[in-house]
Each structure stands twice: as C-alpha cells, then as structure tokens.
Design a protein around this motif. Structure first.
Motif, PDB file in Angstrom:
ATOM      1  N   GLN A  85       0.808  -1.218   0.000  1.00 53.04           N
ATOM      2  CA  GLN A  85       0.000   0.000   0.000  1.00 53.04           C
ATOM      3  C   GLN A  85       0.844   1.272   0.000  1.00 53.04           C
ATOM      4  O   GLN A  85       0.410   2.295  -0.503  1.00 53.04           O
ATOM      5  N   GLU A 121       0.103   2.805  -5.414  1.00 55.03           N
ATOM      6  CA  GLU A 121      -0.559   3.877  -6.165  1.00 55.03           C
ATOM      7  C   GLU A 121       0.424   4.609  -7.079  1.00 55.03           C
ATOM      8  O   GLU A 121       0.113   4.917  -8.236  1.00 55.03           O
ATOM      9  N   GLU A 132      -4.215  -2.428   2.750  1.00 58.68           N
ATOM     10  CA  GLU A 132      -5.146  -1.665   1.921  1.00 58.68           C
ATOM     11  C   GLU A 132      -4.828  -1.722   0.427  1.00 58.68           C
ATOM     12  O   GLU A 132      -5.572  -1.167  -0.378  1.00 58.68           O
ATOM     13  N   SER A 133      -3.735  -2.385   0.051  1.00 56.95           N
ATOM     14  CA  SER A 133      -3.392  -2.433  -1.371  1.00 56.95           C
ATOM     15  C   SER A 133      -4.443  -3.199  -2.181  1.00 56.95           C
ATOM     16  O   SER A 133      -4.688  -2.869  -3.344  1.00 56.95           O
ATOM     17  N   LEU A 161      -7.192  -0.708  -2.923  1.00 57.00           N
ATOM     18  CA  LEU A 161      -6.659   0.290  -3.843  1.00 57.00           C
ATOM     19  C   LEU A 161      -6.659  -0.258  -5.277  1.00 57.00           C
ATOM     20  O   LEU A 161      -7.106   0.408  -6.217  1.00 57.00           O
ATOM     21  N   ASP A 194     -10.168  -0.547  -6.604  1.00 57.23           N
ATOM     22  CA  ASP A 194     -10.699   0.781  -6.935  1.00 57.23           C
ATOM     23  C   ASP A 194     -10.198   1.244  -8.302  1.00 57.23           C
ATOM     24  O   ASP A 194     -10.967   1.784  -9.095  1.00 57.23           O
ATOM     25  N   TYR A 195      -8.908   1.043  -8.584  1.00 56.33           N
ATOM     26  CA  TYR A 195      -8.382   1.419  -9.896  1.00 56.33           C
ATOM     27  C   TYR A 195      -9.029   0.589 -11.004  1.00 56.33           C
ATOM     28  O   TYR A 195      -9.344   1.111 -12.078  1.00 56.33           O
TER      29      TYR A 195
END
Length: 188
Positions: free
Chosen positions: A21, A25, A51-52, A55, A58-59
């Motif tokens: 994480q 990003e 949280e990766s 993430l 979400d992408y």
C-alpha cells in the motif's frame, strides 16, 4: 496478436503486489502517465492483507477497460512467480512488460521499448538500465544507474543468458526494465 482498435500494438503490463500500500498507487500512476496509450494493466494481488487490495480494486473499477484486478483462489499468497504467471495467462497484448509494485516508470518507457521492437523486428526481448533511487529515504545515500551487463546492441540467443547473472558476470536487468514478445514468453 490482439490489439485494441489501434495501429499501435497492445502492451500488457503485469504488476504483482503483496502488501504494497505504501508504493502501489505511485506504480499504477506511472503506467497511467505513459505517453504510449495502447496498454492494459493487470494488477495481480498475491494475497495482500493491507489496503493495497482495495486500492487495486478501486483502480480496476475506475478504469474497467484498461485495468484488471486478479488474485489467487481464496486470496492465497502463492509467491511472485505464481503471480507473474497468473498475469501472463490473462495478457492480451503483443508485448508484456513487468512493473514491480515498488517501482515506477518514466513516462516514455513503453513508447521507447515498443519503438525498439519496431526498429528491430526479429528482437523478442528488450532490456534496459534501471535507476535505483536510494536517496528517497536517506539524502546521504546516492542514487545509482545499473546498466544491463553487456554493450547496447542486438544479441542472438543464448548470448545474453550466458553473459548476464546468474550464468555470467554481467548485471541482469531489473524486471521492471523488461518487455517481452508475448508469444515467446508463453513458449518459455
């Protein structure tokens, strides 16, 4: 060879991650910032517990036609090799590029490597130097450029395999500096 309605060959980018994480990003953004636009990004989760995972999902939701989220059955941690292989199986591109989750690309990386394939039609692998950014955390440390351990040029097999580490003494390329013809990669 599969292409996305473009004269430019599709490049499949395989980015594997495990609890990244802090860096993920920035790695994803370096793909989104490429000046070469015909790519797909496969985010392969190797069982992350941070949280990766969210993430990456979400992408993939934000860019459904460009970014795909993958993980192993039961969200298992299977290791980097199994994760890369899972990504390779889903690739649609003519070429496959690898990006480690804690690395970033300069904006012209994909364009430069695709142009090399065009310039040298018989070439099946492109390798490039990598900048190891050591000063990001400690300004007293210096950054270092590691060149692939042979002179720039076109080589016939098995010259590079025998010249570069671990079989030879030359520096091996960082995976994030490689692009490979997908058909050759799948054969190997």
């Amino acid at each position: 060879k599969v292409e996305l309605k473009s004269a430019e060959p599709l490049v499949s980018v395989v980015l594997c991650f495990y609890n990244e994480q802090a860096f993920l990003e920035e790695a994803i953004q370096s793909v989104l910032s490429q000046n070469y636009s015909n790519w797909e990004l496969l985010l392969v989760d190797d069982g992350s517990a941070d949280e990766s995972t969210q993430l990456a999902k979400d992408y993939a939701a934000e860019f459904p036609n460009r970014i795909t989220y993958l993980d192993h059955p039961y969200h298992q941690n299977c290791g980097l090799s199994a994760s890369r292989n899972a990504g390779i199986k889903k690739c649609r591109g003519s070429f496959v590029a690898f990006l480690d989750a804690d690395d970033v690309w300069l904006p012209g990386k994909l364009r430069f490597q695709v142009d090399l394939f065009r310039k040298h039609p018989g070439v099946t692998v492109v390798l490039e130097a990598s900048l190891y950014w050591n000063s990001w955390k400690d300004q007293k440390k210096t950054d270092s450029m590691t060149h692939v351990g042979v002179a720039e040029g076109v080589y016939k097999p098995p010259h590079l395999m025998l010249s570069l580490y671990p079989l030879g003494v030359g520096a091996a390329p960082c995976p994030s500096g490689m692009m490979v013809d997908r058909a050759v990669l799948r054969r190997c």
